[in-house]
Design an enzyme around this catalytic site. Structure first.
Site, PDB file in Angstrom:
ATOM      1  N   GLY A   1      46.541  19.478  14.260  1.00 11.89           N
ATOM      2  CA  GLY A   1      47.398  21.021  15.530  1.00 11.89           C
ATOM      3  C   GLY A   1      48.793  21.049  14.990  1.00 11.89           C
ATOM      4  N   THR A   2      49.596  22.142  14.294  1.00 13.54           N
ATOM      5  CA  THR A   2      50.089  22.699  13.646  1.00 13.54           C
ATOM      6  C   THR A   2      52.407  22.680  14.236  1.00 13.54           C
ATOM      7  OG1 THR A   2      49.255  23.990  13.561  1.00 13.54           O
ATOM      8  CG2 THR A   2      48.940  23.397  11.343  1.00 13.54           C
ATOM      9  N   THR A   3      52.284  23.872  13.962  1.00 15.41           N
ATOM     10  CA  THR A   3      54.080  24.921  14.839  1.00 15.41           C
ATOM     11  C   THR A   3      53.892  24.086  15.804  1.00 15.41           C
ATOM     12  OG1 THR A   3      54.055  25.427  12.346  1.00 15.41           O
ATOM     13  CG2 THR A   3      55.503  25.277  13.940  1.00 15.41           C
TER      14      THR A   3
ATOM     15  N   ALA B   1      48.687  26.641   7.555  1.00 13.94           N
ATOM     16  CA  ALA B   1      48.381  25.965   8.597  1.00 13.94           C
ATOM     17  C   ALA B   1      48.768  26.374  10.003  1.00 13.94           C
ATOM     18  CB  ALA B   1      48.467  24.296   8.442  1.00 13.94           C
TER      19      ALA B   1
END
Lengths: 250, 279
Positions: free
Chosen positions: B51-53, B226
Site C-alpha cells: 500500500g502506498t500513500t 505507486a
C-alpha cells in the site's frame, strides 16, 4: 483409613444446588426485557464501577446475578472467547448461542465435578437481531442448563416472583421507556408484595440497541438520559397503563 | 475453541485465569501461532502487494486521515480499490502503508486490542495509550520488516483530555512521534508532504481539511507511480475519514466523489494545483 460416609448422588447434587441457589439469592435480582428496538438490561446496583451488565461482542450482552468474582471471571472468559473466535473466523461467527453453550459447559462441569465448589451465579446471554424476531435470550442457571427465553427474563434470588410479574405484563413492541418502567416496577416489589422506591442513581441500565449505527450495539444508559426515560414514562403511564397495575399478582 | 482439538467445550483454564486486559498478551499466552510476530519466515525476499500513500491533517475541532486506493507489487498495480484507512475505535483511526497483507492483519489486531481492553476494563485507553500500544505492535514486526515486509502506519484520533485532534507517525522500529498539523507516510509521502506544507494552516475548517488531503493525494499520485489518483472512470476515490468530538466518520461515496471531482476539475486548467503566495 476411615471409610467416608455414603452420600447418594441425588443428595450430593441437591446439596450443591441448594448451596449455589442460596449464594445467588443473597444478591439482588435483575431483569432483561425485549423492547421494540432491542433488549434492555435493568438491575439495582449501588456501585458505579462494578457492573452487572456488560458488552461481550458486537451484538451480544451479558448479565449476571450472584457472586461478583465468579461471574466477572466468566464474563472475561466470554470476552476472550468472543474476541478470539471473531479474530480466528469472522465477526459474524460469534453468536450468543455459541457463547451460551460454552458457558453451559463450563458451569455444568464445575457444578458436577466433586473437587470444585459450584459457582454461585446465574447468567443471561442476549443477542440482538436485525429484527425483533432475531433476538435471542438465554438464561444459564448455576448448574449449566440453558433456557431459551422470550420476551422477558429475571435472574437472582427473587427471580420466580419477578418473572411471573413480568410474564403478565410484558408485551411485544414496547418502547424503551415502557420496558424500563415495567422492569423497575418488577424490581421494586419485595418478596412480601410490598413496593419500595428504587432511586435512579441505584439503577444500572444498559441496552443492546439494534438501531445504533455502530457495529457494536451495547450501550449503557446513565445520567440525564436515564432520568429522562424514567420521567417520560411516568407521564405516559399516568394516562394509559394505570388499569394494568391493578392486575392481581399470584 | 473449535479450532482446538483438545477442547472439551468448557472454557479452557487460560480463559478463566485472571490476567492482563490485553488481547495481545492473551493471544501470545494461549495461541501464539495466531500472532504475526510469532511466525517463522523462510529465507529470501518475498514480493507482496504494498500500500502506498496515506496522509493526515488536523483542523480546528478534529483530524482528517485519508489514503489513496492503490496497492502495487513491483511495477504492477495489484489492486485499485484497496482500503488503507480503518477505524481503530470510536475516537481514533489508523491508516497503513507497507506490506498490505501484514498491515491489514495488524490493524485487525490493533482494533481488537483496543476493544478488548475497553470491554474488560470498562474504560477506554487514553489516546496516548492507544498510540503506545500500536508502537509495541510495530516493534514486534521488526523481524519481518528486516525481510522487506514493513508496516508503517499513521494513527490519528480525538484526544478527549486535551480536546483536540492529534496525529502520530511511526517508523519500522516502532519509534513513535507526534506530528504537528499534518503528516504523511508511504512511497508518495514526500510529494504529499510538500503539497500539504504549502496548503496547511492551523485554522482550517473540516471541509478545507478534507479538500487539503485530496489535493495532497493528487500531488502524490502525480509524481509517484505507486500512488493512485482519483479514478473517475471506475468511480474509485480516496478514502477520507474525519474524527471529531462526535467520533469517527468515513466520508460517504457521494462526499468523496464530490471532493475528488472538484479537485480534478481545477487541475484540468491548473495541473500543478493551488499556488501558495511567494511571500
Amino acid at each position: 483409613m476411615s471409610t467416608p460416609f455414603y452420600v447418594s448422588p441425588q443428595q450430593a447434587m441437591a446439596d450443591r444446588a441448594e448451596y449455589a441457589r442460596k449464594g445467588i439469592a443473597r444478591g439482588r435480582s435483575l431483569v432483561v426485557l425485549q423492547y421494540t428496538d432491542g433488549i434492555v438490561f435493568v438491575g439495582e446496583n449501588p456501585s458505579r464501577a462494578l457492573h452487572k451488565f456488560s458488552e461481550i461482542y458486537d451484538r451480544i450482552g451479558f448479565a449476571a446475578a450472584g457472586k461478583y468474582n465468579e461471574y466477572e471471571n466468566l464474563r472475561i472468559g466470554g470476552v476472550r472467547y468472543a474476541d478470539l473466535r471473531g479474530y480466528t473466523y469472522d465477526r459474524d461467527d460469534v453468536t450468543a448461542r455459541g457463547l451460551a453453550n460454552v458457558y453451559a459447559q463450563t458451569l455444568g462441569t464445575i457444578f458436577s465435578s466433586a473437587g470444585e465448589k459450584p459457582y454461585e451465579v446465574e447468567l443471561v446471554v442476549a443477542e440482538v437481531g436485525a429484527e425483533p424476531e432475531g433476538d435471542q435470550i438465554y438464561r444459564l442457571p448455576h448448574d449449566g442448563s440453558i433456557v431459551d427465553e422470550h420476551g422477558s427474563v429475571a435472574v437472582g434470588g427473587n427471580a420466580e416472583q419477578i418473572s411471573s410479574f413480568l410474564d403478565q405484563r410484558h408485551r411485544d413492541g414496547m418502547s424503551l421507556a415502557e420496558a424500563l418502567k415495567l422492569a423497575v416496577q418488577a424490581l421494586s416489589r419485595d418478596t412480601n408484595g410490598s413496593e419500595r422506591e428504587i432511586p435512579a442513581e441505584r439503577l444500572e441500565v444498559a441496552v443492546l440497541d439494534r438501531t445504533r449505527p455502530q457495529q457494536r450495539k451495547f450501550k449503557r444508559i446513565v445520567g440525564r438520559q436515564l432520568s429522562r426515560l424514567l420521567q417520560a414514562d411516568n407521564a405516559a403511564v399516568a394516562k394509559t397503563d394505570e388499569p394494568s397495575d391493578e392486575v392481581p399478582e399470584e | 475453541m473449535e479450532a482446538n482439538p483438545r477442547s472439551t467445550g468448557r472454557l479452557p483454564a487460560a480463559f478463566l485465569t485472571p490476567g492482563s486486559s490485553s488481547f495481545l498478551d492473551f493471544l501470545s499466552a494461549h495461541s501464539p501461532e495466531l500472532l504475526p510476530s510469532h511466525r517463522k519466515l523462510p529465507e529470501g525476499v518475498l514480493d507482496a502487494p504494498h500500500g502506498t500513500t496515506i496522509v493526515a491533517v488536523t483542523f480546528d475541532g478534529g483530524v482528517v486521515l485519508a489514503g489513496d486506493r492503490r496497492a502495487t507489487m513491483g511495477n504492477m498495480i495489484a489492486q485499485r480499490d484497496m482500503e488503507k484507512v480503518f477505524p481503530a475505535d470510536e475516537y481514533s483511526a489508523v491508516a497503513i502503508a507497507g506490506t498490505a497483507g501484514l498491515a491489514v492483519e495488524m490493524v485487525k489486531l490493533f482494533q481488537l486490542e483496543l476493544e478488548h481492553f475497553e470491554k474488560v476494563e470498562g474504560a477506554t485507553l487514553s489516546l496516548e495509550g492507544k498510540a503506545n500500544r500500536l508502537s509495541t505492535m510495530i516493534r514486534g514486526n521488526l523481524g519481518m520488516a528486516m525481510q522487506g515486509l514493513a508496516v508503517v502506519p499513521l494513527f490519528a484520533g480525538w484526544d478527549e483530555g486535551k480536546g483536540k485532534g492529534r496525529i502520530f507517525s511511526y517508523d519500522v522500529t516502532g519509534g513513535r512521534s507526534e506530528e504537528q498539523g499534518y503528516a504523511a507516510t508511504g512511497s508518495g509521502s514526500i510529494f504529499a508532504r510538500g503539497s500539504m506544507k504549502k496548503l496547511y494552516s492551523p485554522d482550517l475548517t473540516e471541509h478545507q481539511a478534507t479538500t487539503l488531503v485530496v489535493q495532497a493525494l493528487y500531488d502524490a499520485a502525480d509524481d509517484d507511480s505507486a500512488t493512485g489518483g482519483p479514478d473517475m472512470a471506475r468511480r474509485i476515490f480516496p478514502l477520507v475519514t474525519v474524527i471529531t468530538e462526535e467520533g469517527f466518520r468515513r466520508l460517504t461515496e457521494a462526499e468523496s466523489s464530490e471532493l475528488a471531482r472538484s479537485v480534478t476539475e481545477r487541475r484540468l486548467t491548473q495541473p500543478d494545483g493551488p499556488r501558495a503566495a511567494l511571500l
